[in-house]
Scaffold this motif. Structure first.
Motif, PDB file in Angstrom:
ATOM      1  N   LEU A  82      37.140  33.900  35.112  1.00 22.98           N
ATOM      2  CA  LEU A  82      38.373  33.221  34.904  1.00 22.98           C
ATOM      3  C   LEU A  82      38.365  31.898  35.771  1.00 22.98           C
ATOM      4  O   LEU A  82      39.025  30.883  35.119  1.00 22.98           O
ATOM      5  CB  LEU A  82      39.371  34.141  35.475  1.00 22.98           C
ATOM      6  N   GLY A 102      41.135  37.714  40.388  1.00 28.26           N
ATOM      7  CA  GLY A 102      41.953  38.164  39.083  1.00 28.26           C
ATOM      8  C   GLY A 102      43.118  37.198  38.896  1.00 28.26           C
ATOM      9  O   GLY A 102      43.624  36.602  39.950  1.00 28.26           O
ATOM     10  N   HIS A 103      43.965  37.026  37.845  1.00 31.70           N
ATOM     11  CA  HIS A 103      44.955  36.256  37.680  1.00 31.70           C
ATOM     12  C   HIS A 103      46.074  37.220  38.479  1.00 31.70           C
ATOM     13  O   HIS A 103      46.219  38.163  38.886  1.00 31.70           O
ATOM     14  CB  HIS A 103      45.511  36.126  36.233  1.00 31.70           C
ATOM     15  N   PRO A 148      43.441  41.274  27.353  1.00 28.50           N
ATOM     16  CA  PRO A 148      42.871  40.312  28.232  1.00 28.50           C
ATOM     17  C   PRO A 148      42.374  39.007  27.897  1.00 28.50           C
ATOM     18  O   PRO A 148      42.642  38.079  28.556  1.00 28.50           O
ATOM     19  CB  PRO A 148      41.807  41.124  28.858  1.00 28.50           C
ATOM     20  N   ASN A 174      36.149  38.053  39.992  1.00 24.10           N
ATOM     21  CA  ASN A 174      36.122  37.968  38.460  1.00 24.10           C
ATOM     22  C   ASN A 174      35.681  36.221  38.405  1.00 24.10           C
ATOM     23  O   ASN A 174      36.540  35.556  38.136  1.00 24.10           O
ATOM     24  CB  ASN A 174      37.704  38.073  38.096  1.00 24.10           C
ATOM     25  N   ASP A 179      40.355  38.798  44.713  1.00 24.43           N
ATOM     26  CA  ASP A 179      39.219  39.120  43.769  1.00 24.43           C
ATOM     27  C   ASP A 179      38.824  38.223  42.515  1.00 24.43           C
ATOM     28  O   ASP A 179      37.984  38.457  41.557  1.00 24.43           O
ATOM     29  CB  ASP A 179      39.081  40.520  43.319  1.00 24.43           C
ATOM     30  N   CYS A 202      44.658  32.442  42.362  1.00 24.73           N
ATOM     31  CA  CYS A 202      44.453  34.068  41.920  1.00 24.73           C
ATOM     32  C   CYS A 202      44.585  34.976  43.252  1.00 24.73           C
ATOM     33  O   CYS A 202      44.763  34.322  44.369  1.00 24.73           O
ATOM     34  CB  CYS A 202      43.112  33.896  41.438  1.00 24.73           C
ATOM     35  N   ARG A 203      44.005  36.089  42.836  1.00 25.16           N
ATOM     36  CA  ARG A 203      44.068  37.341  43.960  1.00 25.16           C
ATOM     37  C   ARG A 203      42.811  36.815  44.704  1.00 25.16           C
ATOM     38  O   ARG A 203      42.001  36.098  44.127  1.00 25.16           O
ATOM     39  CB  ARG A 203      43.728  38.627  43.061  1.00 25.16           C
TER      40      ARG A 203
END
Length: 185
Positions: free
Chosen positions: A89, A99-100, A41, A86, A97, A94-95
């Motif tokens: 990041l 996240g990538h 990660p 997240n 949430d 991104c998503r």
């Protein structure tokens, strides 16, 4: 929108963090690329394609406005999801949430946009080419386009893009014709 407006590679765009964007001055620092399938990660961010790929580009006011709107949307998600977001990041694309975005999500979203617009399937990298052609059609210098795209040499840019647009040739001939007519007066 971001890809066609900036000419960034997909990995560069998906690696963009809010700290890379100066909304006040309309600048984006392109300094990394996203590894869509990292071994660990912490290896999600990698170097850009080449050392010349690290660059700062300017963006239009409409892009700044769109990014501000997108940032507000993300802030709503951050508030709603709190610790489930997240935050570390700090990604622009991104998503929900934080996240990538997986490569498949990026490609699928692009294909949905094309389908809705009635445009046949094309590779997402075509947006980078389209950006370069639009710059050429607007009369921008090949050296400027080389730097903006992060190409290693002007020859690469010239070889790939200079022959593409009929509009460029027509505009060039028209300017030459005007110039010659003034000389001959």
């Amino acid at each position: 929108m971001l890809l066609i407006e900036t000419g960034m590679r997909k990995g560069e765009a998906t690696a963009l963090q809010w700290t890379d964007i100066d909304l006040k001055n309309g600048r984006i620092d392109i300094n990394k690329s996203l590894d869509f399938q990292p071994d660990k990660p912490e290896e999600i961010f990698g170097d850009p394609k080449t050392y010349r790929s690290t660059r700062t580009i300017t963006i239009r006011q409409s892009v700044i406005n769109d990014l501000k709107f997108h940032q507000k949307y993300q802030n709503q998600n951050k508030l709603a999801l709190k610790d489930h977001y997240n935050h570390e990041l700090n990604l622009v694309l991104c998503r929900n949430d934080g996240g990538h975005m997986p490569k498949s999500s990026l490609f699928n979203a692009f294909e949905r946009i094309l389908k809705r617009a009635g445009i046949p399937r094309i590779p997402i990298h075509s947006l980078r080419h389209t950006h370069a052609v639009l710059l050429l059609e607007a009369g921008d210098d090949i050296k400027y386009i080389q730097k903006r795209l992060g190409h290693g040499s002007m020859q690469i840019t010239s070889d790939v893009y200079a022959h593409i647009s009929d509009k460029i040739e027509s505009d060039s001939l028209s300017r030459f014709d005007d110039h010659m007519n003034k000389i001959n007066e």
